[in-house]
Scaffold this motif. Structure first.
Motif, PDB file in Angstrom:
ATOM      1  N   ARG A  80       0.833  -1.203   0.000  1.00 59.16           N
ATOM      2  CA  ARG A  80       0.000   0.000   0.000  1.00 59.16           C
ATOM      3  C   ARG A  80       0.870   1.256   0.000  1.00 59.16           C
ATOM      4  O   ARG A  80       0.615   2.213  -0.747  1.00 59.16           O
ATOM      5  N   TRP A  81       1.910   1.287   0.827  1.00 57.81           N
ATOM      6  CA  TRP A  81       2.800   2.451   0.859  1.00 57.81           C
ATOM      7  C   TRP A  81       3.516   2.621  -0.477  1.00 57.81           C
ATOM      8  O   TRP A  81       3.686   3.747  -0.955  1.00 57.81           O
ATOM      9  N   ASP A  82       3.939   1.506  -1.060  1.00 59.94           N
ATOM     10  CA  ASP A  82       4.577   1.577  -2.380  1.00 59.94           C
ATOM     11  C   ASP A  82       3.633   2.186  -3.407  1.00 59.94           C
ATOM     12  O   ASP A  82       4.039   2.982  -4.258  1.00 59.94           O
ATOM     13  N   THR A  83       2.367   1.810  -3.338  1.00 58.07           N
ATOM     14  CA  THR A  83       1.397   2.267  -4.330  1.00 58.07           C
ATOM     15  C   THR A  83       1.179   3.764  -4.259  1.00 58.07           C
ATOM     16  O   THR A  83       1.138   4.446  -5.292  1.00 58.07           O
ATOM     17  N   TYR A  84       1.066   4.306  -3.051  1.00 56.05           N
ATOM     18  CA  TYR A  84       0.690   5.707  -2.900  1.00 56.05           C
ATOM     19  C   TYR A  84       1.867   6.668  -2.966  1.00 56.05           C
ATOM     20  O   TYR A  84       1.702   7.809  -3.393  1.00 56.05           O
ATOM     21  N   TRP A  85       3.055   6.234  -2.541  1.00 53.52           N
ATOM     22  CA  TRP A  85       4.185   7.166  -2.580  1.00 53.52           C
ATOM     23  C   TRP A  85       5.558   6.495  -2.638  1.00 53.52           C
ATOM     24  O   TRP A  85       6.494   7.057  -3.196  1.00 53.52           O
ATOM     25  N   GLY A  86       5.693   5.291  -2.129  1.00 51.93           N
ATOM     26  CA  GLY A  86       6.996   4.642  -2.097  1.00 51.93           C
ATOM     27  C   GLY A  86       7.550   4.328  -3.470  1.00 51.93           C
ATOM     28  O   GLY A  86       8.766   4.189  -3.635  1.00 51.93           O
ATOM     29  N   TYR A  87       6.669   4.239  -4.480  1.00 55.44           N
ATOM     30  CA  TYR A  87       7.125   3.925  -5.834  1.00 55.44           C
ATOM     31  C   TYR A  87       8.096   4.981  -6.361  1.00 55.44           C
ATOM     32  O   TYR A  87       8.918   4.709  -7.257  1.00 55.44           O
ATOM     33  N   LEU A  88       8.017   6.205  -5.813  1.00 53.28           N
ATOM     34  CA  LEU A  88       8.887   7.282  -6.282  1.00 53.28           C
ATOM     35  C   LEU A  88      10.357   7.003  -5.988  1.00 53.28           C
ATOM     36  O   LEU A  88      11.246   7.570  -6.633  1.00 53.28           O
ATOM     37  N   LEU A  89      10.638   6.148  -5.023  1.00 53.88           N
ATOM     38  CA  LEU A  89      12.026   5.850  -4.677  1.00 53.88           C
ATOM     39  C   LEU A  89      12.732   5.071  -5.771  1.00 53.88           C
ATOM     40  O   LEU A  89      13.966   5.089  -5.853  1.00 53.88           O
ATOM     41  N   SER A  90      11.983   4.367  -6.613  1.00 55.04           N
ATOM     42  CA  SER A  90      12.582   3.598  -7.703  1.00 55.04           C
ATOM     43  C   SER A  90      11.978   3.960  -9.051  1.00 55.04           C
ATOM     44  O   SER A  90      12.119   3.213 -10.015  1.00 55.04           O
ATOM     45  N   ALA A  91      11.291   5.098  -9.132  1.00 58.05           N
ATOM     46  CA  ALA A  91      10.659   5.536 -10.373  1.00 58.05           C
ATOM     47  C   ALA A  91      11.719   6.024 -11.356  1.00 58.05           C
ATOM     48  O   ALA A  91      12.892   6.198 -10.991  1.00 58.05           O
ATOM     49  N   PRO A  92      11.346   6.278 -12.602  1.00 56.11           N
ATOM     50  CA  PRO A  92      12.297   6.896 -13.535  1.00 56.11           C
ATOM     51  C   PRO A  92      12.872   8.173 -12.960  1.00 56.11           C
ATOM     52  O   PRO A  92      12.203   8.914 -12.235  1.00 56.11           O
ATOM     53  N   ARG A  93      14.117   8.444 -13.289  1.00 56.29           N
ATOM     54  CA  ARG A  93      14.862   9.509 -12.639  1.00 56.29           C
ATOM     55  C   ARG A  93      14.187  10.869 -12.736  1.00 56.29           C
ATOM     56  O   ARG A  93      14.249  11.672 -11.810  1.00 56.29           O
ATOM     57  N   PHE A  94      13.476  11.137 -13.816  1.00 53.64           N
ATOM     58  CA  PHE A  94      12.923  12.470 -14.011  1.00 53.64           C
ATOM     59  C   PHE A  94      11.813  12.799 -13.014  1.00 53.64           C
ATOM     60  O   PHE A  94      11.483  13.961 -12.814  1.00 53.64           O
ATOM     61  N   MET A  95      11.227  11.791 -12.366  1.00 53.66           N
ATOM     62  CA  MET A  95      10.160  12.079 -11.402  1.00 53.66           C
ATOM     63  C   MET A  95      10.587  11.888  -9.949  1.00 53.66           C
ATOM     64  O   MET A  95       9.812  12.128  -9.038  1.00 53.66           O
ATOM     65  N   ARG A  96      11.813  11.480  -9.729  1.00 51.20           N
ATOM     66  CA  ARG A  96      12.253  11.227  -8.358  1.00 51.20           C
ATOM     67  C   ARG A  96      12.546  12.512  -7.600  1.00 51.20           C
ATOM     68  O   ARG A  96      12.920  13.530  -8.179  1.00 51.20           O
ATOM     69  N   ALA A  97      12.396  12.426  -6.306  1.00 48.41           N
ATOM     70  CA  ALA A  97      12.795  13.489  -5.378  1.00 48.41           C
ATOM     71  C   ALA A  97      12.832  12.869  -3.990  1.00 48.41           C
ATOM     72  O   ALA A  97      12.228  11.809  -3.756  1.00 48.41           O
ATOM     73  N   PRO A  98      13.534  13.485  -3.036  1.00 48.51           N
ATOM     74  CA  PRO A  98      13.491  12.965  -1.660  1.00 48.51           C
ATOM     75  C   PRO A  98      12.066  12.981  -1.111  1.00 48.51           C
ATOM     76  O   PRO A  98      11.227  13.785  -1.529  1.00 48.51           O
ATOM     77  N   ILE A  99      11.783  12.075  -0.163  1.00 49.10           N
ATOM     78  CA  ILE A  99      10.471  11.961   0.467  1.00 49.10           C
ATOM     79  C   ILE A  99      10.628  12.186   1.964  1.00 49.10           C
ATOM     80  O   ILE A  99      11.581  11.711   2.589  1.00 49.10           O
ATOM     81  N   PHE A 100       9.652  12.906   2.517  1.00 49.60           N
ATOM     82  CA  PHE A 100       9.660  13.234   3.942  1.00 49.60           C
ATOM     83  C   PHE A 100       8.291  12.879   4.517  1.00 49.60           C
ATOM     84  O   PHE A 100       7.269  13.388   4.055  1.00 49.60           O
ATOM     85  N   VAL A 101       8.251  11.964   5.494  1.00 44.82           N
ATOM     86  CA  VAL A 101       7.002  11.613   6.178  1.00 44.82           C
ATOM     87  C   VAL A 101       6.804  12.644   7.284  1.00 44.82           C
ATOM     88  O   VAL A 101       7.398  12.549   8.361  1.00 44.82           O
ATOM     89  N   GLY A 102       5.949  13.629   7.018  1.00 42.43           N
ATOM     90  CA  GLY A 102       5.827  14.767   7.913  1.00 42.43           C
ATOM     91  C   GLY A 102       5.152  14.471   9.231  1.00 42.43           C
ATOM     92  O   GLY A 102       5.334  15.219  10.196  1.00 42.43           O
ATOM     93  N   GLU A 103       4.361  13.395   9.292  1.00 44.40           N
ATOM     94  CA  GLU A 103       3.719  12.999  10.545  1.00 44.40           C
ATOM     95  C   GLU A 103       3.533  11.492  10.578  1.00 44.40           C
ATOM     96  O   GLU A 103       3.090  10.903   9.597  1.00 44.40           O
ATOM     97  N   PHE A 104       3.876  10.893  11.686  1.00 44.98           N
ATOM     98  CA  PHE A 104       3.452   9.539  12.048  1.00 44.98           C
ATOM     99  C   PHE A 104       3.722   9.388  13.532  1.00 44.98           C
ATOM    100  O   PHE A 104       4.608  10.047  14.083  1.00 44.98           O
ATOM    101  N   GLY A 105       2.942   8.566  14.204  1.00 43.73           N
ATOM    102  CA  GLY A 105       3.146   8.427  15.640  1.00 43.73           C
ATOM    103  C   GLY A 105       2.316   7.308  16.222  1.00 43.73           C
ATOM    104  O   GLY A 105       1.538   6.653  15.518  1.00 43.73           O
ATOM    105  N   THR A 106       2.467   7.104  17.520  1.00 44.14           N
ATOM    106  CA  THR A 106       1.725   6.049  18.210  1.00 44.14           C
ATOM    107  C   THR A 106       1.575   6.429  19.681  1.00 44.14           C
ATOM    108  O   THR A 106       2.192   7.392  20.147  1.00 44.14           O
TER     109      THR A 106
END
Length: 797
Positions: free
Chosen positions: A373-399
């Motif tokens: 599920r994470w790959d589908t919504y945003w994690g795919y960008l980590l291995s996408a074609p170079r022209f669409m890649r950028a660093p990713i920041f998870v701005g909130e998560f907690g427990t």
């Protein structure tokens, strides 16, 4: 002869000058050591033929001193240059990795600190602890960044702050943005980078609810852009401000009729929709426009762009939906184009079932299903074609911060399973930065309400080691901070919270303070004991009294009233309620398994709640007779009985919620156990599609929801959260009659009001004590007894 004498002197002077120049230029690397070695020897030990003229030896000594000074000067210059380089905390991206200004890879390990977005317009905690103490405490725990939230109103009003600063009197009287500037400066000194996040438009608590876009009627898009430019211009000279999170959680606020297209009509959109662009609601376009404006002000600031909630891919026309701000599927079709691509960062938020009850949590949930599920919504960008890649920041998560099951569980639908899975996913992708939610122990939705996801306790001097234990794999990732140890010397940081451990649940006090119930030799059962006068056959109960071990003086025991379930119009004591009463009696409690008036017997709302209070007051009034401690009486109910138990415990003792037959008995319910019970009758009336259940509910309350919605609100336990008592809920994950999400909402309210509460979610859809059998039943009874023990048998301190 004289000519020969001058010639020898000239040759000696030339030789001396040659040696000096050679040493000065560093071209004779062994000479300095050789001369030093000779100088250390006794003159007599040196052969006469090897002794140098005095003038030459002095010249060599001078040359050596000059060379040493030059070497030290060069080293000092190098140290200064290195310190200046590492003092520049700015970041840039290459592919999916962020790098420091000295090109070292870094993982952002941030924590959210909120408060600038609502009065008094400073982060919470500055009234409890010095700013440097908070910052140094975070740095020592392993965090390297802060995410600070603010509102547009904060920037435009920029009020003078006179409260919320008791522990930082030097900040009192400054404007809000002055304090923000001071915080950024001190954060950089402590080795913490800062990311500012525009959380909302109007000042207030929590995310923007009235508008899911980056603008409102009062603060249009132009104001949002102008406010950001104001901040970046003001702070651009301080390299500790590394990022601008342009808007918190863009999402859809559905309005109008059900046939509207919420994605197209309400936004926010991401790029094209069915081949057309609607720039007025296009978050991708707005973020790109503002991002380029900000880069014109500060070319080195990170532009952090969160996703949207809903997205319709152009090729499939199939609506996809995620958490607020966490859908980046559209990036593969419309990338954010910045004038400096190295400064782009995409961002998402992620929460577990405690905060967001998604349909992806079930007994069949695995790490692989969550990772997909994470790959589908945003994690795919980590291995996408170079022209669409950028660093990713998870701005909130907690427990949650107090039970070990908050950070670890083997069951796929549990909060702990989600948390450990998400930490595992982030650790497998160490280039992904993150920000834990949150530092604050109070808020963010109501003043004084407890944020039970907080890292620190309410005194702002202690932290929960349970959370740092859960985050440990991430806190060890690339730090990207160079700092002198002297920078934080002498500053007190956070200490572990007393009674809270890294590898087990937090306790309210030392485990040795827990007192076990008195041992039980036998159980005496008295059937059909009336608890009102005159006696009423509908208001009787079976009394289970444990007898103490022979030879021991009988101790006063806690007592529990057991309230049967089914519906408000049907039901009575059952074999299951009797078995629970016997289990509790064996454990050392006096148990009272009661009947109460049903709807057709005069028990319509609120009469049956009065019956439950009468039963508890009967035990309190006869405490000496039954060997009961009147200050330790609890209620346990199932189904409708669980509802009655929570209502009887939560409502204050004022009309109509009183024990009418015991007006002079002081009654205090100390704890509640609720099995499979409805918690919000307003929601039940609006969402239930079973006509028979709607009719039963209307008969109980005497009116339909449409006629008197306030009566349904008055009859709901959530209304009385401020006066609630410690409660443990047992709920089936798939129970349609008492949906888990509604119970969780009440559980969250209780936690935010600092009430002791536990929520035990059971697989499947059990809906009654009779549905609990075998080993599973024994586990559940043990959980109930353990919770009640914690309330009834915990000594102070």
């Amino acid at each position: 002869m004289r000519r020969r004498w001058w010639g020898s002197r000239l040759l000696a002077a030339g030789a001396l000058l040659s040696v000096v120049l050679t040493l000065w230029l560093g071209r004779l690397p062994g000479v300095d050591d050789a001369v030093s070695s000779l100088a250390r020897q006794q003159p007599a030990a040196v052969p006469r033929t090897m002794r140098l003229p005095r003038a030459l030896r002095d010249a060599l000594t001078l040359a050596r001193q000059v060379a040493r000074y030059q070497k030290e000067l060069n080293a000092a210059q190098q140290r200064q240059a290195l310190a200046a380089l590492h003092a520049d905390l700015r970041l840039h991206g290459v592919d999916t990795q962020l790098y420091t200004s000295w090109n070292a890879p870094i993982t952002l390990k941030a924590i959210n600190w909120y408060g600038f977005e609502y009065p008094p317009f400073v982060p919470d905690g500055l009234d409890k602890a010095p700013l440097d103490s908070i910052l140094v405490g975070l740095r020592r725990l392993g965090f390297n960044a802060l995410r600070l939230t603010f509102a547009d109103e904060t920037v435009e009003a920029n009020p003078v702050v006179t409260s919320g600063l008791d522990a930082n009197p030097g900040l009192r009287g400054l404007h809000s943005l002055d304090i923000m500037q001071r915080l950024i400066e001190r954060a950089g000194h402590a080795g913490l980078r800062v990311i500012l996040c525009n959380s909302r438009s109007e000042a207030g608590r929590g995310p923007e609810i009235t508008s899911g876009t980056w603008f409102t009627a009062r603060y249009p898009e132009s104001a949002w852009m102008a406010d950001w430019i104001t901040l970046v211009k003001r702070f651009r000279r301080d390299s500790a401000l590394v990022g601008a999170d342009l808007r918190n959680e863009p999402h859809v606020v559905t309005t109008g009729s059900s046939d509207r297209n919420p994605y197209l009509d309400d936004g926010p959109l991401w790029g094209q929709y069915q081949g057309q662009y609607y720039h007025g609601l296009d978050w991708h376009y707005a973020a790109q426009t503002l991002g380029n404006l900000l880069l014109g002000v500060d070319p080195r600031i990170l532009i952090i762009v969160e996703g949207v909630q809903m997205y319709v891919p152009p090729q499939t026309s199939q609506l996809t939906a995620a958490l607020w701000g966490s859908n980046l599927i559209g990036v593969q079709y419309d990338q954010v184009q910045l004038s400096r691509p190295s400064q782009l960062v995409y961002s998402v938020h992620e929460y577990g079932p405690q905060m967001w009850e998604g349909d992806w949590f079930s007994p069949r949930t695995t790490y692989q299903s969550l990772a997909k599920r994470w790959d589908t919504y945003w994690g795919y960008l980590l291995s996408a074609p170079r022209f669409m890649r950028a660093p990713i920041f998870v701005g909130e998560f907690g427990t949650c911060d107090d039970y070990f099951s908050c950070v670890s569980s083997a069951q796929g639908w549990k909060q702990g399973f989600w948390f450990q899975s998400f930490v595992r996913y982030l650790h497998a992708h160490p280039q992904v930065g993150w920000a834990y939610w949150a530092l604050n122990p109070t808020g963010p939705f109501a003043p004084g309400a407890v944020d039970f996801y907080s890292l620190v306790s309410q005194d702002w001097r202690h932290y929960y080691p349970l959370l740092t234990h859960g985050l440990a794999p991430l806190l060890s990732e690339p730090d990207g901070v160079w700092q002198s140890p002297a920078a934080t010397a002498g500053v007190t940081g956070f200490a572990p919270r007393p009674g809270c451990f890294a590898n087990r649940s937090c306790l309210s006090g030392p485990e040795t303070a827990r007192v076990q119930p008195a041992a039980v030799l036998a159980i005496r059962v008295t059937a059909n004991v009336p608890y009102v006068t005159p006696a009423d056959p509908n208001r009787v109960g079976d009394l289970y009294r444990p007898e103490a071990t022979a030879g021991r003086h009988p101790a006063l025991r806690p007592a529990v009233v057991i309230v049967h379930g089914r519906t408000w119009s049907r039901g009575g004591k059952t074999a299951a309620t009797g078995a629970l009463a016997r289990d509790l009696a064996r454990h050392g409690y006096v148990a009272f398994d009661i009947n109460y008036r049903l709807t057709g017997e005069g028990g319509a709302f609120p009469a049956d709640i009065e019956d439950v209070k009468d039963a508890a007051a009967f035990l309190a009034a006869n405490a000496t007779r039954f060997g009961i401690d009147a200050t330790r009486i609890g209620l346990v109910g199932s189904g409708a009985g669980g509802y009655l138990a929570t209502m009887a415990a939560y409502t204050p003792d004022v009309a109509p919620f009183v024990a009418p037959h015991y007006p002079h008995t002081r009654l205090r319910i100390a704890a509640v156990g609720s099995f499979f019970a409805p918690t919000d009758l307003s929601q039940l009336a609006r969402k239930d599609v079973d006509p028979a259940e709607i009719a039963d509910l209307q008969a109980y309350l005497g009116v339909s929801y449409q006629q008197q919605p306030n009566r349904y609100l008055r009859a709901s336990p959530a209304t009385y959260t401020p006066t609630a008592v410690p409660t443990i809920f047992f709920q089936g994950r798939d129970d349609p009659d008492a949906p888990f999400a509604r119970t969780f909402r009440l559980y969250r309210y209780l936690r935010q009001w600092s009430h002791d509460a536990q929520l035990i979610d059971l697989p499947g859809a059990p809906h009654g004590l009779g549905a609990l059998r075998g080993a599973a039943r024994q586990v559940i009874v043990s959980q109930l007894e353990s919770f009640l023990d914690g309330v009834f048998h915990q000594k102070a301190g």
